[in-house]
Design a protein around this motif. Structure first.
Motif, PDB file in Angstrom:
ATOM      1  N   PHE A   2       0.824  -1.196   0.000  1.00 35.93           N
ATOM      2  CA  PHE A   2       0.000   0.000   0.000  1.00 35.93           C
ATOM      3  C   PHE A   2       0.867   1.259   0.000  1.00 35.93           C
ATOM      4  O   PHE A   2       0.612   2.206  -0.750  1.00 35.93           O
ATOM      5  N   VAL A   3       1.907   1.279   0.862  1.00 31.64           N
ATOM      6  CA  VAL A   3       2.800   2.435   0.951  1.00 31.64           C
ATOM      7  C   VAL A   3       3.520   2.648  -0.375  1.00 31.64           C
ATOM      8  O   VAL A   3       3.659   3.779  -0.859  1.00 31.64           O
TER       9      VAL A   3
ATOM     10  N   GLN B 170       2.496   1.849  -3.337  1.00 27.75           N
ATOM     11  CA  GLN B 170       1.524   2.378  -4.320  1.00 27.75           C
ATOM     12  C   GLN B 170       1.293   3.863  -4.090  1.00 27.75           C
ATOM     13  O   GLN B 170       1.134   4.641  -5.029  1.00 27.75           O
ATOM     14  N   LYS B 171       1.238   4.273  -2.845  1.00 31.76           N
ATOM     15  CA  LYS B 171       0.999   5.683  -2.541  1.00 31.76           C
ATOM     16  C   LYS B 171       2.197   6.548  -2.900  1.00 31.76           C
ATOM     17  O   LYS B 171       2.043   7.716  -3.252  1.00 31.76           O
TER      18      LYS B 171
ATOM     19  N   LYS C   6       4.257   6.065  -5.427  1.00 33.99           N
ATOM     20  CA  LYS C   6       4.376   6.188  -6.890  1.00 33.99           C
ATOM     21  C   LYS C   6       3.604   7.297  -7.384  1.00 33.99           C
ATOM     22  O   LYS C   6       2.928   8.064  -7.429  1.00 33.99           O
TER      23      LYS C   6
END
Length: 192
Positions: free
Chosen positions: A186-187, A189-190, A192
């Motif tokens: 999740f981190v 993805q955030k 990027k």
């Protein structure tokens, strides 16, 4: 029918029941007496493998029962555990070290009870004469085997319990790893 008999002598029902519950299951019978007179009659009537004697009793004190046991060689050979909430009650009458019996301070747990029984059996072996019938020795050996197997089963139960905890912890660790991987994903993805 049980081949070994254990006599638990205490004027308190709770103590007698607690001792019965703490003794490992096996091929022995637990007899109970609530006073010294009843106890002494049972000692004379039954072939006992072990006597657990409270020191303060009605009708005939534990001290008087102890003296009667010590006065008869065949009774003196029975392993004996004296129980009391105050050791001073016992040492006032009988000097330490206790050669012919084991002392068990109340309250006690199962490990202390088992240790006292084993110690009493060792002490009883030390006072036996050569003329002791083989059947008495065999009964005491069987009782020792029961106590030993109970300790082994206690250890097995502890090991089993620990293994179950390890499995649960491993499952928790695996779940935490999955959650951590999800958080990392999740981190990323955030970012990027």
């Amino acid at each position: 029918m049980a081949s070994n008999k254990i006599l638990v002598i205490d004027d308190t029902t709770v103590v007698r029941v607690r001792v019965r519950e703490m003794l490992p299951p096996g091929n022995f019978e637990v007899l109970e007496a609530k006073d010294g007179l009843e106890a002494y009659n049972l000692i004379l009537q039954e072939k006992l493998s072990l006597i657990m004697l409270d020191f303060i009793l009605p009708k005939m004190s534990g001290w008087e029962v102890f003296q009667k046991i010590q006065a008869q060689p065949q009774l003196r050979e029975i392993p004996l555990v004296i129980m009391s909430g105050l050791k001073e009650e016992v040492t006032e009458k009988i000097q330490e070290p206790f050669e012919y019996f084991e002392f068990l301070n109340k309250p006690f747990d199962q490990k202390q009870l088992i240790a006292a029984i084993k110690s009493a059996m060792v002490k009883a072996k030390g006072i036996r004469h050569e003329s002791v019938p083989a059947t008495v020795l065999q009964v005491n050996n069987e009782a020792e085997t029961i106590i030993s197997s109970a300790q082994d089963s206690d250890l097995s139960a502890e090991v089993k319990s620990l293994n179950e905890k390890i499995v649960k912890m491993q499952i928790e660790i695996d779940n935490l790893k999955k959650q951590l991987a999800q958080v990392v994903t999740f981190v990323k993805q955030k970012i990027k």
